[in-house]
Design a protein around this motif. Structure first.
Motif, mmCIF file in Angstrom:
data_model
loop_
_atom_site.group_PDB
_atom_site.id
_atom_site.type_symbol
_atom_site.label_atom_id
_atom_site.label_comp_id
_atom_site.label_asym_id
_atom_site.label_seq_id
_atom_site.Cartn_x
_atom_site.Cartn_y
_atom_site.Cartn_z
ATOM 1 N N PHE A 137 2.197 1.534 -3.477
ATOM 2 C CA PHE A 137 1.182 2.122 -4.525
ATOM 3 C C PHE A 137 0.900 3.570 -4.267
ATOM 4 O O PHE A 137 0.632 4.260 -5.295
ATOM 5 C CB PHE A 137 -0.138 1.082 -4.156
ATOM 6 C CG PHE A 137 -0.841 1.381 -5.303
ATOM 7 C CD1 PHE A 137 -0.860 0.826 -6.517
ATOM 8 C CD2 PHE A 137 -2.345 1.808 -5.084
ATOM 9 C CE1 PHE A 137 -2.003 1.147 -7.553
ATOM 10 C CE2 PHE A 137 -3.451 2.048 -5.937
ATOM 11 C CZ PHE A 137 -3.097 1.713 -7.298
ATOM 12 N N THR A 138 1.121 4.104 -3.138
ATOM 13 C CA THR A 138 0.561 5.438 -2.784
ATOM 14 C C THR A 138 1.593 6.244 -3.303
ATOM 15 O O THR A 138 1.310 7.216 -3.951
ATOM 16 C CB THR A 138 0.526 5.507 -1.213
ATOM 17 O OG1 THR A 138 -0.668 4.816 -0.640
ATOM 18 C CG2 THR A 138 0.150 7.034 -1.122
ATOM 19 N N PHE A 158 0.755 -1.255 -0.035
ATOM 20 C CA PHE A 158 -0.069 0.020 -0.028
ATOM 21 C C PHE A 158 0.677 1.424 0.023
ATOM 22 O O PHE A 158 0.564 2.335 -0.889
ATOM 23 C CB PHE A 158 -0.843 -0.220 1.069
ATOM 24 C CG PHE A 158 -2.098 1.287 1.198
ATOM 25 C CD1 PHE A 158 -2.960 1.176 0.292
ATOM 26 C CD2 PHE A 158 -1.615 2.232 1.991
ATOM 27 C CE1 PHE A 158 -3.848 2.215 0.407
ATOM 28 C CE2 PHE A 158 -2.622 3.223 2.058
ATOM 29 C CZ PHE A 158 -3.789 3.307 1.183
ATOM 30 N N TRP A 163 -6.703 2.522 -4.670
ATOM 31 C CA TRP A 163 -6.192 2.890 -3.594
ATOM 32 C C TRP A 163 -7.093 3.310 -2.537
ATOM 33 O O TRP A 163 -6.921 2.891 -1.187
ATOM 34 C CB TRP A 163 -5.522 4.319 -3.797
ATOM 35 C CG TRP A 163 -4.730 4.999 -2.748
ATOM 36 C CD1 TRP A 163 -3.389 4.712 -2.447
ATOM 37 C CD2 TRP A 163 -5.348 5.833 -1.438
ATOM 38 N NE1 TRP A 163 -3.211 5.521 -1.278
ATOM 39 C CE2 TRP A 163 -4.276 5.981 -0.768
ATOM 40 C CE3 TRP A 163 -6.567 6.270 -0.982
ATOM 41 C CZ2 TRP A 163 -4.545 7.049 0.517
ATOM 42 C CZ3 TRP A 163 -6.801 7.115 -0.195
ATOM 43 C CH2 TRP A 163 -5.654 7.163 0.659
#
Length: 306
Positions: free
Chosen positions: A222-223, A219, A254
């Motif tokens: 990905f952010t 995560f 997201w």
């Protein structure tokens, strides 16, 4: 930009070899999985003649196949990394300029994630066939309908931001592939259906923890990829965000993964409901990878088959 035809051909052959080796590894994993409940014979020194050395446990044939599967997977990952590197050298650019290269990078990121999981949790090895299957599907599509010969990229991709943004997207997507498979297997294990199959999988709690821990790592990456993409968009198109289809679906992904992490930490959601949220996030990643890149027209259309 000049392209070395010989090196590009060598890269393609390495890609095919890696796919073949992954297929062999999946077969080895399947052999182990099919006999997952076979008993392991053990030889102990208690019954040995006096003075004879004690012998340790003897690995069963399925376990040997499982260990071979891991070794073969390592070889396949090495060949695929070499394929990506030689393609970049042949084209004299960062080798993530089209769907073929992008999917190849996602595949090796997923395989690398799986090898790290096995290093830390060897008991998860019974999930091997289900992790390698989507990797092989991705590579089959990349090597056939999505294949593009090595060459220069379109002007919007000639930026150092490609190596940052696209690489991070590939790594995080590869992580999320494994997390998505883990959540799907968790739901299968927990459902009570297909008992003969589900009982050979890792324990449900172990699969749930695996999906959660991988997503925790993926995560932030990905952010970061979304943030660097916005910075690149401002440099290339004069705006940070324009609700382009690919941007929109990435934002939806997201939000779903943020909801999953929140749900997974919330009492009452730590079972099937949180896993379904993770599967939904995985579905949006696949949707963005194929449908948005290949069907919907937008500012990211150059990332398609061409």
């Amino acid at each position: 930009m000049p392209v070395s035809a010989e090196l590009a051909t060598f890269s393609d052959r390495l890609f095919v070899a890696a796919a073949g080796i992954y297929a062999l590894a999946m077969i080895f994993h399947a052999v182990e999985f099919s006999a997952a409940r076979a008993k392991v014979p053990v030889l102990v020194g208690a019954g040995a003649p006096d003075g004879a050395p004690e012998e340790g446990p003897v690995r069963s044939r399925p376990e040997r196949f499982g260990r071979m599967a891991v070794a073969v997977t390592v070889l396949g990952a090495a060949l695929q990394l070499a394929s990506i590197a030689t393609r970049g050298i042949a084209a004299e650019r960062w080798p993530l300029g089209n769907m073929y290269e992008f999917i190849s990078a996602i595949s090796v990121a997923a395989v690398g994630t799986w090898l790290v999981v096995l290093r830390r949790s060897p008991a998860a090895r019974s999930a091997g066939p289900f992790v390698l299957f989507p990797v092989l599907v991705l590579m089959a599509l990349a090597g056939s309908v999505l294949y593009v010969p090595a060459g220069p990229v379109v002007p919007p991709l000639r930026s150092y931001w490609m190596s940052i943004h696209v690489s991070t997207i590939c790594i995080s997507s590869g992580l999320l592939v494994v997390a998505g498979v883990a959540s799907l297997l968790f739901l299968l294990r927990r459902s009570g259906r297909l008992d003969g199959l589900a009982e050979k999988l890792p324990e449900a709690d172990a699969l749930d923890r695996l999906a959660y821990r991988i997503t925790i790592v993926a995560f932030p990456l990905f952010t970061f990829a979304i943030i660097t993409g916005a910075i690149w968009a401002e440099a290339a198109w004069g705006r940070f965000w324009g609700w382009d289809p690919k941007e929109t679906v990435a934002f939806v992904s997201w939000v779903i993964y943020a909801a999953y992490l929140h749900a997974r930490a919330t009492a009452g959601w730590r079972t099937g409901r949180a896993a379904w949220v993770n599967v939904a996030g995985f579905a949006t990643i696949v949707f963005n990878l194929f449908f948005i890149n290949m069907v919907v027209a937008g500012l990211h259309s150059y990332a398609g088959v061409g």
